[in-house]
Scaffold this motif. Structure first.
Motif, short mmCIF file in Angstrom:
data_model
loop_
_atom_site.label_atom_id
_atom_site.label_comp_id
_atom_site.label_asym_id
_atom_site.label_seq_id
_atom_site.Cartn_x
_atom_site.Cartn_y
_atom_site.Cartn_z
N ASP A 281 0.85 -1.19 0.00
CA ASP A 281 0.00 0.00 0.00
C ASP A 281 0.90 1.25 0.00
O ASP A 281 1.70 1.43 0.92
N ASP A 283 0.44 4.28 0.68
CA ASP A 283 0.32 5.16 1.85
C ASP A 283 1.17 4.62 3.01
O ASP A 283 1.83 5.38 3.72
N HIS A 321 -4.35 -1.38 9.09
CA HIS A 321 -5.01 -2.28 8.13
C HIS A 321 -5.89 -3.29 8.87
O HIS A 321 -7.03 -3.54 8.50
#
Ligand code: ATP
Ligand code: MG
Length: 452
Positions: A281, A283, A321
């Protein structure tokens, strides 16, 4: 400085089996480059009839004009003999015995010359030898205390650039394995058969990543080749040792480069698998990089860095997450709490994060929601929280990396700087504890809507 070394370096042939012996002055090195404590240790050992030389990172870093971290001495005296020669000396380690000698405020590590091990050691030698050197079925060295000659000691070291000896008495450099040439080539080359050496001690793969990051050298292709296959052996390394190595990788001023090397060699997933998975990811990747950029900067500015904060950052992406996955069933707070427990429990199976660091990390995580939304009632209390400063820095990091929109961080910066009256005004502008109000309101409203 590397340029200076390259200019000074000349290839000098030596008859087979003899070391390259070079006056240290050729590389503008002199006994003054050795710390007073280390010099005294060498002198004392020599006065007692032993051989003693400076070796390892200190020789490598001196040649490269880098700041030396600590001095390692290699000697033919046994650990016991070393211990009795010094007033403040202690034998440490079981797998690999070394003697810690304290000289004033300096700690000098003294190791006895070791012999390398042949794969046949176990089968071919007597019981006494087996007690000193042991491997498991996969070739990992469980004990490494077979003493040997200086030449043998050079061969059992990890990388050629780490096996250059300096004899301060003769003012000579000794190079048995082509370390000087590899410094000139900026090459990280493992000594001996790379597959055998990585099997003996899989941590050498992490050391490769560390020296790549610290020195900017590249792995020699033959050294890099078996790593693909042997990476999983890191699972066999005690988690406490992996913790130490990870701290050395990320907290010694070149964390970003070390992180990149760990990713490049596919090693991160054997240290922090959840974090490695989260980096898919963008980010999360940006957040981790920012954390390491800040850590490197703080070290460069001689500011304090703590493993608690670093591990809070390393595990934050998988925590958010996991929390997002859990959130549908529970409230945000409960999801975060469970995510923290799950991710931390999985992480410590690989890297033994001591409680004195995981507890502050947990506090930093738990402060985040409260810091994101300062309330009239809790602001003053939060400011007095023992982990406020770290929690606030963490909030700033999240905003800086783009994970959170800016706002709360700035509010807290202003609040800390404000005087008493200004603080009152800042508090007055805040919502008074909206969470509890919302809860009350919804409870009251729910039956009414039903009735309508
Ligand atoms: P630094 O001090 O900058 O971390 P260093 O090379 O001095 O780097 P140390 O861990 O202090 O690293 O080890 C001292 C020396 O001992 C190394 O230079 C190397 O010669 C040898 N050594 C350390 N760890 C290993 C290992 N796992 N296998 C073989 N030799 C090793
Ligand atoms: Mg060292």
């Amino acid at each position: 400085m590397l340029q200076r070394f390259k200019r000074l370096f000349t290839r000098k042939a030596s008859p087979a089996g003899t070391p390259l012996q070079i006056p240290a002055s050729r590389y503008q090195m002199s006994p003054a480059d050795v710390s007073p404590g280390a010099r005294e240790v060498v002198e004392k050992l020599e006065a007692a009839g032993h051989r003693a030389l400076v070796v390892g990172g200190c020789v490598r870093d001196t040649l490269l004009g880098k700041k030396v971290k600590d001095f390692d001495i290699a000697t033919d005296a046994t650990p016991e003999q070393v211990r009795t020669l010094f007033r403040r000396a202690r034998i440490v380690g079981r797998r690999f015995q070394i003697v810690h000698v304290h000289m004033g405020r300096e700690l000098v590590e003294v190791t006895t010359f070791r012999a390398p091990h042949q794969q046949t050691d176990e089968a071919g030698t007597g019981r006494a030898h087996r007690e000193l050197a042991r491997r498991n079925q996969r070739g990992i060295l469980l004990r490494d205390n077979v003493f040997g000659s200086l030449e043998e000691d050079a061969e059992r070291r990890d990388f050629t650039i780490n096996a250059i000896y300096y004899d301060p008495t003769a003012d000579q450099l000794l190079d048995f394995v082509g370390g000087l040439e590899d410094i000139a080539q900026q090459s990280l080359r493992i000594i001996g058969d790379p597959a055998v050496r990585f099997r003996e001690d899989p941590v050498r793969m992490l050391r490769a990543a560390r020296f790549r990051a610290k020195l900017g050298f590249t792995l020699h292709p033959a050294t890099a080749e078996p790593m693909n296959q042997l990476r999983p052996l890191l699972a066999e390394v005690p988690p406490a040792r992996l913790f130490d190595e990870l701290v050395k990788l990320l907290m010694t001023g070149h964390g970003v480069a070390a992180y990149e090397a760990l990713c490049e060699y596919g090693l991160l997933e054997y240290l922090l698998p959840d974090t490695a998975a989260a980096t898919a990811d963008p980010d999360a990747e940006r957040f981790l990089r920012q954390a390491l950029i800040n850590t490197d900067q703080r070290i460069a500015n001689h500011q304090r860095v703590t493993p608690g904060f670093l591990f809070a950052a390393l595990l934050w992406p998988p925590i958010i997450h996991t929390a997002a996955r859990l959130e549908s069933g529970k409230g945000t707070g409960a999801a975060l709490g469970q995510a923290i427990s799950e991710v931390l429990a999985r992480a410590v199976r690989h890297v033994a994060i001591p409680r004195r660091f995981s507890t502050p990390a947990r506090e930093i995580w738990e402060l985040q929601q409260r810091l994101e939304q300062p309330h009239r009632k809790s602001a003053e209390q939060l400011l007095g929280h023992p982990r406020f400063r770290a929690g606030y820095d963490f909030l700033l990091l999240r905003e800086q990396s783009g994970e959170l929109p800016g706002g709360a961080g700035e509010w807290w910066t202003g609040y800390q700087e404000a005087s008493g009256a200004d603080r009152e005004a800042m508090l007055a502008e805040l919502q008074p504890a909206p969470r509890s109000r919302r809860r009350r309101r919804s409870r009251r409203r729910a039956p009414a809507t039903d009735a309508e």
